[in-house]
Design a protein around this motif. Structure first.
Motif, short mmCIF file in Angstrom:
data_model
loop_
_atom_site.label_atom_id
_atom_site.label_comp_id
_atom_site.label_asym_id
_atom_site.label_seq_id
_atom_site.Cartn_x
_atom_site.Cartn_y
_atom_site.Cartn_z
N VAL A 129 135.75 30.83 36.15
CA VAL A 129 134.53 30.01 36.13
C VAL A 129 134.24 29.46 37.53
O VAL A 129 133.10 29.46 37.98
CB VAL A 129 134.64 28.88 35.09
CG1 VAL A 129 133.35 28.09 35.05
CG2 VAL A 129 134.95 29.42 33.72
N GLU A 130 135.28 29.01 38.22
CA GLU A 130 135.11 28.53 39.60
C GLU A 130 134.54 29.63 40.49
O GLU A 130 133.61 29.41 41.26
CB GLU A 130 136.47 28.10 40.18
CG GLU A 130 136.91 26.73 39.76
CD GLU A 130 138.25 26.36 40.37
OE1 GLU A 130 138.78 25.31 40.01
OE2 GLU A 130 138.77 27.13 41.21
N ALA B 29 134.76 25.08 30.94
CA ALA B 29 134.06 24.35 32.00
C ALA B 29 133.69 22.93 31.58
O ALA B 29 133.60 22.04 32.41
CB ALA B 29 132.80 25.11 32.40
N THR C 43 127.37 25.57 35.65
CA THR C 43 127.37 27.02 35.41
C THR C 43 127.07 27.34 33.94
O THR C 43 126.41 28.33 33.65
CB THR C 43 128.70 27.69 35.80
OG1 THR C 43 129.73 27.15 34.98
CG2 THR C 43 129.05 27.46 37.25
N ALA D 269 130.92 30.15 39.85
CA ALA D 269 130.10 29.09 40.46
C ALA D 269 129.93 29.36 41.95
O ALA D 269 128.83 29.24 42.49
CB ALA D 269 130.76 27.73 40.22
N PHE E 245 134.00 20.49 41.88
CA PHE E 245 134.00 21.50 40.82
C PHE E 245 133.97 20.88 39.42
O PHE E 245 133.48 21.49 38.48
CB PHE E 245 135.17 22.47 40.98
CG PHE E 245 134.83 23.63 41.85
CD1 PHE E 245 134.04 24.65 41.37
CD2 PHE E 245 135.24 23.66 43.17
CE1 PHE E 245 133.67 25.70 42.18
CE2 PHE E 245 134.87 24.72 43.99
CZ PHE E 245 134.09 25.74 43.50
N MET F 69 131.23 22.98 37.45
CA MET F 69 131.57 23.88 36.34
C MET F 69 130.64 23.71 35.13
O MET F 69 130.18 24.71 34.59
CB MET F 69 133.03 23.70 35.93
CG MET F 69 133.96 23.95 37.10
SD MET F 69 135.10 25.31 37.02
CE MET F 69 136.05 25.03 35.59
#
Lengths: 184, 197
Positions: A46-47, A134, B117, A50, B110, B114
């Motif tokens: 997920v990082e 997330a 996203t 992004a 982050f 996150m």
């Protein structure tokens, strides 16, 4: 270090089956790289996603380079990039050589209409799966909902949304001391 | 000469497009028209083809335009041009990212990025669904029609395909590649069964 041939084949497969732009690739990468081969833990994936959104260029290309580098350094980055680009390059060159006869093929159009509907489901699934990793608390839920609204209703740019997310994270972590206990 | 022009034009396109393939279309159109490589109509056709073929739309349109300009060599040159900025920047970011991702400031950023996203991906589902699940975009003008007769507003066949895909993925952990292949076959089946999509 992961064998380069395996990296190449995995990203070739991902490139070949990505219809409808970079986001449609998320569930494919997740299945191949995170679930099947266990090359990356979900949080790191997920990082990476992004970060791939925050640099210019196609998300598919950026993700391939970032994940490839993470797996096997510079060679891995180039291998993953080549793998993800090669199928589309070959198919488009073939179409260009056939001089547009492709567009009139009704069966192809019908197949693509079906795929497009399924891809909508695929992307919803990606949002659910990624959300599990997330979104860690109520603040995360609010940020995700706000990002969704600002994107769809206000059409704010993706880069601006990522910057706003980073600012929100910094304010929450250093201003309110939340969310930093758990490691991703 | 044409190779150098293709390389520099597509390098510029790759460098200045944030937010995925579709974001680079306006800049690409500007470059293509400035060099008189294609007419506006031809460019629209290229985008249609690039959007239907698998893979990133940026790579697809670069390969297509490059090929039209000067064959395989042109296609390779334009493709390299459009991915080169990504490759360079992603490699630079990778080096720093691996080093600093455990730094408290990076972790805090982050923590906020996150969830964003997730919003971005859900938004992408809406944008793709708008052209597939709905017959018409929902706006302030059409929202009443949509509420009055929701069944006329959606593509029933596509809703079923989308729901089936979602159930297959969530409940049966189906492979996305399998789902895409089956949905393509279903699309062709519906066409030959006379159900217009």
């Amino acid at each position: 270090m992961k064998p380069l041939l395996e990296i190449f084949c995995t990203f070739f497969k991902i490139g070949l089956f990505t219809f409808g732009g970079g986001y449609a690739m998320v569930p494919l990468i997740q299945k191949e790289v995170v679930e099947r081969r266990r090359w990356l833990p979900e949080g790191e994936f997920v990082e990476t996603f992004a970060v791939s959104q925050a640099i210019p260029g196609a998300a598919a290309v950026n993700s391939a380079v970032l994940i490839g580098f993470r797996l096997a350094g510079y060679g891995g980055a180039l291998t993953a990039l080549l793998g993800v680009v090669l199928p589309s390059f070959a198919i488009v060159t073939l179409i260009a050589a056939m001089l547009g006869g492709f567009k009139e093929l009704m069966a192809v159009k019908a197949a693509l209409a079906g795929i497009k509907a399924a891809v909508t489901g695929l992307i919803i699934y990606a949002a659910i799966q990624i959300g599990k990793t997330a979104i860690r608390d109520k603040a995360g839920m609010v940020i995700a909902a706000a990002a969704f609204m600002l994107l769809t209703a206000v059409r704010l740019s993706v880069v601006l949304l990522i910057i706003l997310g980073a600012v929100a994270g910094l304010v929450l972590a250093f201003g309110f001391k939340t969310g930093m206990e758990k490691d991703v | 000469m044409i190779y150098f022009q293709l390389l520099s034009a597509f390098f510029k396109i790759g460098l200045f497009s944030f937010g995925g393939g579709y974001a680079m279309i306006p800049l690409m159109q500007e470059e293509v028209l400035r060099h008189s490589w294609l007419t506006v109509q031809e460019f629209a056709d290229v985008i249609a083809v690039a959007g239907t073929a698998p893979g990133p739309i940026a790579v697809n349109s670069a390969a297509f335009i490059g090929y039209r300009m000067s064959g395989i060599g042109g296609g390779i040159t334009a493709t390299v041009g459009v991915i080169l900025p990504s490759l360079i920047l992603a490699l630079i970011v990778s080096r720093f990212f691996l080093k600093f991702r455990r730094h408290p400031i990076a972790k805090a950023a982050f923590y906020g990025i996150m969830p964003v996203t997730v919003g971005l991906i859900a938004g992408a589902a809406v944008f793709i669904g708008e052209n597939s699940i709905l017959r018409n975009r929902i706006t302030v003008y059409t929202v009443l029609d949509a509420l009055r007769s929701p069944l006329e507003f959606v593509h029933a066949a596509n809703v079923i395909i989308m729901t089936a895909a979602l159930v297959a993925l969530v409940k049966f952990k189906a492979n996305p590649i399998f789902v895409i292949t089956v949905s393509g076959i279903v699309g062709i089946g519906l066409y030959y069964a006379g159900i217009v999509i």
